[in-house]
Design a protein around this motif. Structure first.
Motif, short mmCIF file in Angstrom:
data_model
loop_
_atom_site.label_atom_id
_atom_site.label_comp_id
_atom_site.label_asym_id
_atom_site.label_seq_id
_atom_site.Cartn_x
_atom_site.Cartn_y
_atom_site.Cartn_z
N SER A 150 0.63 -1.49 0.24
CA SER A 150 0.14 -0.06 -0.21
C SER A 150 1.15 1.21 -0.16
O SER A 150 1.83 1.39 0.40
CB SER A 150 -0.89 0.04 1.61
N ALA A 151 0.14 2.29 -0.66
CA ALA A 151 0.78 3.81 -0.28
C ALA A 151 0.16 4.31 0.20
O ALA A 151 -1.32 4.62 0.12
CB ALA A 151 1.46 4.36 -1.89
N PHE A 152 0.51 5.74 1.14
CA PHE A 152 -0.10 7.18 1.28
C PHE A 152 0.72 8.09 1.55
O PHE A 152 1.62 8.13 2.33
CB PHE A 152 -0.46 6.24 2.86
N THR A 153 0.23 9.67 0.91
CA THR A 153 0.45 10.47 1.54
C THR A 153 -0.48 11.13 1.88
O THR A 153 -1.80 10.51 1.62
CB THR A 153 0.47 11.12 -0.41
N TYR A 154 0.07 12.55 2.96
CA TYR A 154 -0.41 13.16 3.92
C TYR A 154 -0.18 14.80 3.57
O TYR A 154 1.31 14.75 4.27
CB TYR A 154 -0.27 12.48 5.21
N ASP A 155 -0.98 15.90 3.35
CA ASP A 155 -0.28 17.31 3.88
C ASP A 155 -1.12 17.68 4.22
O ASP A 155 -2.19 17.76 4.00
CB ASP A 155 -0.25 17.29 1.82
N THR A 156 -0.30 18.77 4.70
CA THR A 156 -1.50 19.44 5.79
C THR A 156 -0.66 20.91 5.99
O THR A 156 0.10 21.23 5.90
CB THR A 156 -2.01 19.17 7.61
N GLU A 157 -1.30 21.70 6.46
CA GLU A 157 -1.14 23.54 6.08
C GLU A 157 -1.91 24.13 7.05
O GLU A 157 -3.32 23.81 8.09
CB GLU A 157 -1.33 24.07 4.98
N GLN A 158 -1.32 24.56 8.38
CA GLN A 158 -1.67 24.62 9.12
C GLN A 158 -1.19 26.52 9.30
O GLN A 158 0.49 26.72 9.63
CB GLN A 158 -1.58 24.31 10.89
N ARG A 159 -2.09 27.65 9.63
CA ARG A 159 -1.91 28.86 10.09
C ARG A 159 -1.85 29.43 11.51
O ARG A 159 -3.51 29.17 11.09
CB ARG A 159 -2.32 29.46 9.02
N ILE A 160 -1.60 30.34 12.09
CA ILE A 160 -1.52 30.58 13.03
C ILE A 160 -1.26 32.44 13.48
O ILE A 160 -0.25 32.89 12.79
CB ILE A 160 -1.06 30.38 13.83
N PRO A 161 -2.35 33.14 12.52
CA PRO A 161 -1.43 34.93 12.02
C PRO A 161 -1.04 35.20 13.66
O PRO A 161 -0.20 36.26 13.33
CB PRO A 161 -2.93 35.20 12.05
N GLU A 162 -1.39 34.89 14.84
CA GLU A 162 -1.20 35.83 15.82
C GLU A 162 0.61 35.83 16.10
O GLU A 162 1.00 36.68 16.15
CB GLU A 162 -1.74 35.80 17.07
#
Length: 246
Positions: A150-162
């Motif tokens: 099997s193969a798996f990919t995961y991408d995430t982006e988090q923004r913390i303006p302060e």
């Protein structure tokens, strides 16, 4: 297709994106290992990749899992909790003859599994996809054997303006299934192992880091599992995916 459903837990997203980004050549920290163990538990064991096993077993024996429909091209499709799922299953009898229809006389089944999903929130987005090619044997016995990849990919982006911070996290892995023993009645693994080759890329603004690590999941007869990486061992509840150190 991106959905607002929590394909991966928001706790996992925050855990892997809020951690400080170390120097690119720094050795793996305890937090790095913990994050990878958490990722494997959440994306594979907690109703993720292994959550598809009962579906494939049902299709191989002529039963339609809840929420699935048969498409005109012979594939099975479902949408669960924001995940698009597509399966193919071909079945063979005791003489290894190809069956026109999978049913109670299936002794061997070959399947492909494909999932896509993600979350889309104002400050956090993620997308993930997985594919698997599995072969099940001994389906007429109490315990079937699963081999495959099997193969798996995961991408995430988090923004913390302060904090004027943008954090991105990319994880992908390939997995090899080695004689995974599956209880046919429940669909739960109770023996065998999965070997993972994991790659991670993590960035916070201009700071970037990438590393690779091998991990092994070993299933136990009581329904639990362990994750081993570079001598570190984690216990995993194979139903909930909760990870803990011994």
């Amino acid at each position: 297709m991106r959905s607002s459903s929590k394909f991966l837990s928001l706790a996992l997203v925050v855990a892997v994106t809020a951690t400080a980004c170390a120097e690119s050549d720094a050795p793996l920290s305890d937090e790095d290992y913990d994050d990878i163990a958490l990722s494997i538990g959440a994306t594979t064991l907690a109703g993720g990749e292994l959550g598809a096993i009962p579906d494939v077993l049902a299709l191989a024996t002529g039963r339609m899992p809840r929420g699935f429909a048969l498409a005109a091209d012979g594939t099975y499709h479902a949408e669960r909790e924001g995940r698009d799922q597509d399966y193919t299953v071909t079945c063979h009898d005791a003489e290894d003859a190809l069956l026109a229809v999978c049913g109670s006389d299936t002794t061997r089944a070959d399947s492909t599994v494909a999932w896509m999903g993600g979350i889309d929130l104002p400050l956090v987005t993620s997308a993930s996809a997985r594919t698997a090619t599995w072969a099940f044997t001994d389906l007429l016995s109490d315990t079937a054997t699963l081999e495959g990849t099997s193969a798996f990919t995961y991408d995430t982006e988090q923004r913390i303006p302060e904090r004027d911070l943008v954090s991105t996290y990319h994880l992908d892995y390939t997995a090899h299934y080695d004689a995974v023993e599956v209880d046919v009645a429940s669909g739960r693994p109770n023996g065998g192992s999965i070997h993972y080759e994991v790659s991670v890329e993590h960035a916070q603004n201009a700071a970037k880091r990438a590393f690779e690590v091998a991990a092994d999941v070993t299933f136990q007869s009581g329904g639990g599992a362990t994750i081993t990486m570079d001598g570190r061992v984690y216990r995993v509840d194979a139903v909930t995916g909760l990870v803990s150190r011994p």
